[in-house]
Write a protein that holds these residues in place. Structure first.
Motif, PDB file in Angstrom:
ATOM      1  N   ALA A 121       1.031  -0.994   0.167  1.00 27.77           N
ATOM      2  CA  ALA A 121      -0.001   0.013  -0.020  1.00 27.77           C
ATOM      3  C   ALA A 121       0.804   1.342   0.229  1.00 27.77           C
ATOM      4  O   ALA A 121       1.105   1.819   1.011  1.00 27.77           O
ATOM      5  N   ARG A 168      -0.753   0.843  -7.981  1.00 28.42           N
ATOM      6  CA  ARG A 168      -1.805   1.713  -7.969  1.00 28.42           C
ATOM      7  C   ARG A 168      -2.799   1.409  -8.911  1.00 28.42           C
ATOM      8  O   ARG A 168      -2.295   1.350 -10.232  1.00 28.42           O
ATOM      9  N   ASP A 222      -7.162   3.628   0.688  1.00 28.73           N
ATOM     10  CA  ASP A 222      -6.489   2.385   0.892  1.00 28.73           C
ATOM     11  C   ASP A 222      -6.868   1.770   2.421  1.00 28.73           C
ATOM     12  O   ASP A 222      -6.207   1.618   3.236  1.00 28.73           O
ATOM     13  N   ALA A 277      -4.525   1.325  -3.860  1.00 33.22           N
ATOM     14  CA  ALA A 277      -3.617   0.124  -3.908  1.00 33.22           C
ATOM     15  C   ALA A 277      -4.288  -1.120  -4.441  1.00 33.22           C
ATOM     16  O   ALA A 277      -5.300  -1.368  -4.068  1.00 33.22           O
TER      17      ALA A 277
END
Length: 716
Positions: free
Chosen positions: A283, A289, A301, A325
């Protein structure tokens, strides 16, 4: 609101079909994805749909920025993290996690390093470094609680290194995503074909192990999991439902969990991971992404999980981003499957039908209303439909949003264009042709009736109206040009307003004369009644002008009006380069003669028996005579309107009764009696005085036996 004909209906249907087909066609398939994005954003903004992260069946262990900044990981290559990852995974498994999935791939090991270190490669000096990690993988995998991830690709596959594959006995699933043409992830694959057999994707495998069932293929071709038929608008995919915009999945920092292992807090792992599906992934702000259907709403996230050992970083506030993420995309799939909450999309046929219907409604509105009104209808209908679509999306049903809105807007534009080029051509011609000499309300009536005057002329039943000022030439000689123009403008304006307010059309002005018709160009079944009403009002108005208007005072103006009803040719008549909308027929000639006949009888308004017949019992009439006008062999009866029926004065009733008695005696050749009857009102009624004089003459000198009671008028 305009009337629509069969041609307009056909045009609306064709336009709706065209717009619907275009906006649901494959080249514009991205609109379907845009609908999902907009619905996700609107649901997030309007409904909110916040859920407690603690209720989530899936959690994320995030290798985040905090992990990279926390010893012992700070400054260390990720290949050296494996032993600590194994320890954390062991604690998570001991805490009661149902299954753990890897969204990170370690394609190599530090033990494989060929970099020289002294007199031997670094890898050889690090033998056994991953032993504990591999043992942990084997133990967890043997318990059915571990699935590693890989990326399938013909060119550049990304898989765990061999020792890991052996440790988990090839218990590996694909992490590949389904990306739309605009590089947005809105759906995720359900399975992949490996060696000719369908193998579930990573998230599907995790959900299946969590519910203790196998993924099955139904006879219909749909994918089922524990009795749940997974909706698939695109074959072999699941449409993601980001109900909480990412904030409904807890995210635990790997750094904190590693410290928690050092602390020995086993209860924390039971509280955080007991009965959960766990996904291990990165993350970070710069890696892995994904753009998803949250891109317009901005996602998160995950929700920061409860801390165990380390203090929270100084800045814990989460920022919404257009991308999230990748591990949270897989987490959403797991949650959608376990909670049976995947989005159901309409198939292509239903989307197309709905889009066409929406476009047809707006096309019909554009056909009936002015462009501004149709645009308001489009805005209102789109707002209502959008609210309904958001309501349906709350229940995981995705109705097409952009396709109907854009198709109907295109239908609106096309219908306006159609009306401008074809449908309203006659209306524009009519407005242009009559704008300067027809009252606006009459033009609107003509437009609303849908009957346009035929070019070149058409036969219509009309009532002709002729008026002329009495003795105006002698009056005009006493006035200056300015005074004359002012008086005429006042008079003609007042009379024209009355005529047009009763549905009449002023054909022309000839000096002080007015030629008008009722019943054309606009259809008017009551044209005779309206013409008589207008004549009475004009006579009343002139009396008022003589009494109160400075331009009229002292002149004592009076006028004569002739009315006649019948068939006439009306239309655009003239030369090829110049024409007027006018009327021609014997009906016109008779009306003109009746106007002139008023001066013989001392009356102001004279109407033919044809006009009287068409007015029914609306008015009180006095029959004046039977006359033969110049240029016409047949005699006609003529009448004078007194007032609306029941509204005539006592004086009018007395004069009419005496006159009727005298006229009956006159026609019976009883001239002496006729003279006596006419004499009763001769001092107040010019017409009675005229007939009393004529009756006296015939009483003194009786006419021959072939005499008929018809007055032949000479001249106009």
């Amino acid at each position: 609101m305009r009337r629509i004909g069969r041609r307009d209906i056909v045009a609306a249907i064709l336009i709706a079909l065209l717009a619907g087909a275009v906006f649901t066609s494959p080249p514009l398939r991205s609109l379907q994805g845009l609908s999902l994005d907009i619905l996700t954003a609107l649901r997030g903004k309007i409904v909110g749909d916040r859920r407690d992260p603690a209720t989530s069946p899936v959690v994320v262990v995030a290798i985040d920025g905090e992990t990279y900044d926390t010893p012992p990981f700070k400054g260390s290559p990720t290949q050296t993290w494996t032993r600590e990852i194994g320890r954390v995974l062991g604690s998570i498994t001991d805490g009661g996690a149902k299954v753990i999935g890897f969204d990170v791939i370690f394609p190599s090991s530090i033990e494989q390093s060929e970099i020289p270190f002294g007199d031997a490669p670094l890898g050889s000096r690090m033998r056994g470094f991953d032993r504990d990690y591999l043992i942990a993988l084997r133990q967890i995998s043997d318990g059915g609680k571990l699935v590693l991830g890989e990326i399938l690709s013909n060119d550049h596959p990304d898989t765990p290194y061999t020792a890991q594959r052996v440790a988990v006995r090839n218990n590996i699933r694909a992490l590949n995503v389904h990306t739309d043409a605009d590089d947005v992830i809105r759906r995720m694959p359900l399975s992949f074909s490996i060696d000719g057999k369908p193998v579930p994707a990573m998230a599907v495998e995790l959900a299946a192990r969590a519910v203790g069932a196998k993924v099955e293929l139904a006879p219909s071709g749909a994918t089922e999991l524990s009795g749940y038929t997974i909706p698939s608008a695109v074959p072999n995919t699941l449409t993601l439902n980001f109900r909480g915009l990412g904030r409904d999945v807890p995210a635990y920092s790997f750094a904190d969990l590693r410290a928690c292992v050092e602390k020995g807090d086993r209860d924390f792992f039971r509280r955080a991971f007991g009965g959960k599906v766990v996904l291990l992934g990165t993350a970070l702000n710069f890696e892995d992404r994904k753009l998803t259907s949250m891109r317009l709403a901005s996602g998160y996230d995950g929700a920061p999980g409860v801390r165990c050992a380390l203090p929270a970083p100084a800045s814990t506030a989460q920022n919404a981003r257009s991308d999230v993420a990748g591990v949270f995309v897989h987490a959403t799939v797991v949650r959608n499957l376990i909670e049976r909450d995947a989005v159901t999309e309409l198939g292509f046929p239903m989307r197309t039908v709905l889009t066409i219907v929406f476009a047809a409604i707006i096309a019909c509105a554009a056909c009936l209303l002015a462009p501004g009104g149709a645009l308001i209808v489009w805005l209102a209908l789109t707002a209502i439909y959008t609210a309904a679509a958001v309501g349906a999306f709350v229940h995981a049903m995705a109705l097409p949003l952009t396709e109907p809105a854009l198709a109907s807007l295109a239908a609106l534009a096309m219908m306006i264009g159609y009306r401008f080029v074809l449908a309203d051509r006659d209306e524009r011609f009519l407005r242009k042709s009559f704008a300067l000499y027809l009252a606006p309300e009459i033009i609107e009536t003509m437009v609303a009736s849908g009957k346009m005057p035929e070019l070149g002329g058409e036969m219509r039943n009309v009532t002709m109206f002729f008026s002329d000022l009495s003795g105006f030439s002698s009056i005009a000689e006493t006035m200056t040009p300015g005074e004359l123009v002012k008086l005429m403008n006042e008079y003609l304006s007042a009379m024209t307003d009355i005529i047009e307010s009763h549905g009449g059309y002023v054909d022309k002005y000839i000096g002080d004369s007015i030629v008008a018709m009722f019943g054309a160009p606009a259809d008017d079944p009551a044209h005779a009644r309206n013409a008589v009403h207008a004549a009475l009002k004009c006579h009343e108005k002139l009396a008022g002008l003589n009494a109160s208007n400075a331009a009229f005072v002292g002149h004592g103006l009076s006028h004569r009006i002739g009315l006649n009803s019948g068939e006439a040719v009306v239309g655009n008549i003239g030369s090829r380069r110049r024409f007027n909308y006018t009327v021609m027929s014997d009906t016109v000639n008779v009306a003109s003669r009746l106007e002139g006949a008023n001066k013989y009888y001392g009356t102001a308004i004279m109407a033919s028996e044809a006009t009287v017949a068409q007015t029914g019992d609306t008015f009180a009439w006095r029959e004046l005579d039977a006359i033969r006008v110049m240029g016409r062999g047949e005699a006609i009866k003529v009448f004078e309107p007194l007032a609306n029926r029941g509204a005539q004065s006592a004086k009018q009733a007395k004069v009419a009764a005496a006159y009727a008695e005298g006229l009956a005696c006159w026609r019976a050749r009883e001239f002496a009696k006729a003279a006596d009857a006419f004499a009763k009102t001769a001092n107040t009624d010019p017409t009675s005085a005229l007939f009393a004089k004529r009756a006296q003459a015939l009483a003194a000198n009786p006419p021959p036996p072939d005499w008929t009671p018809v007055n032949a008028l000479e001249g106009k």
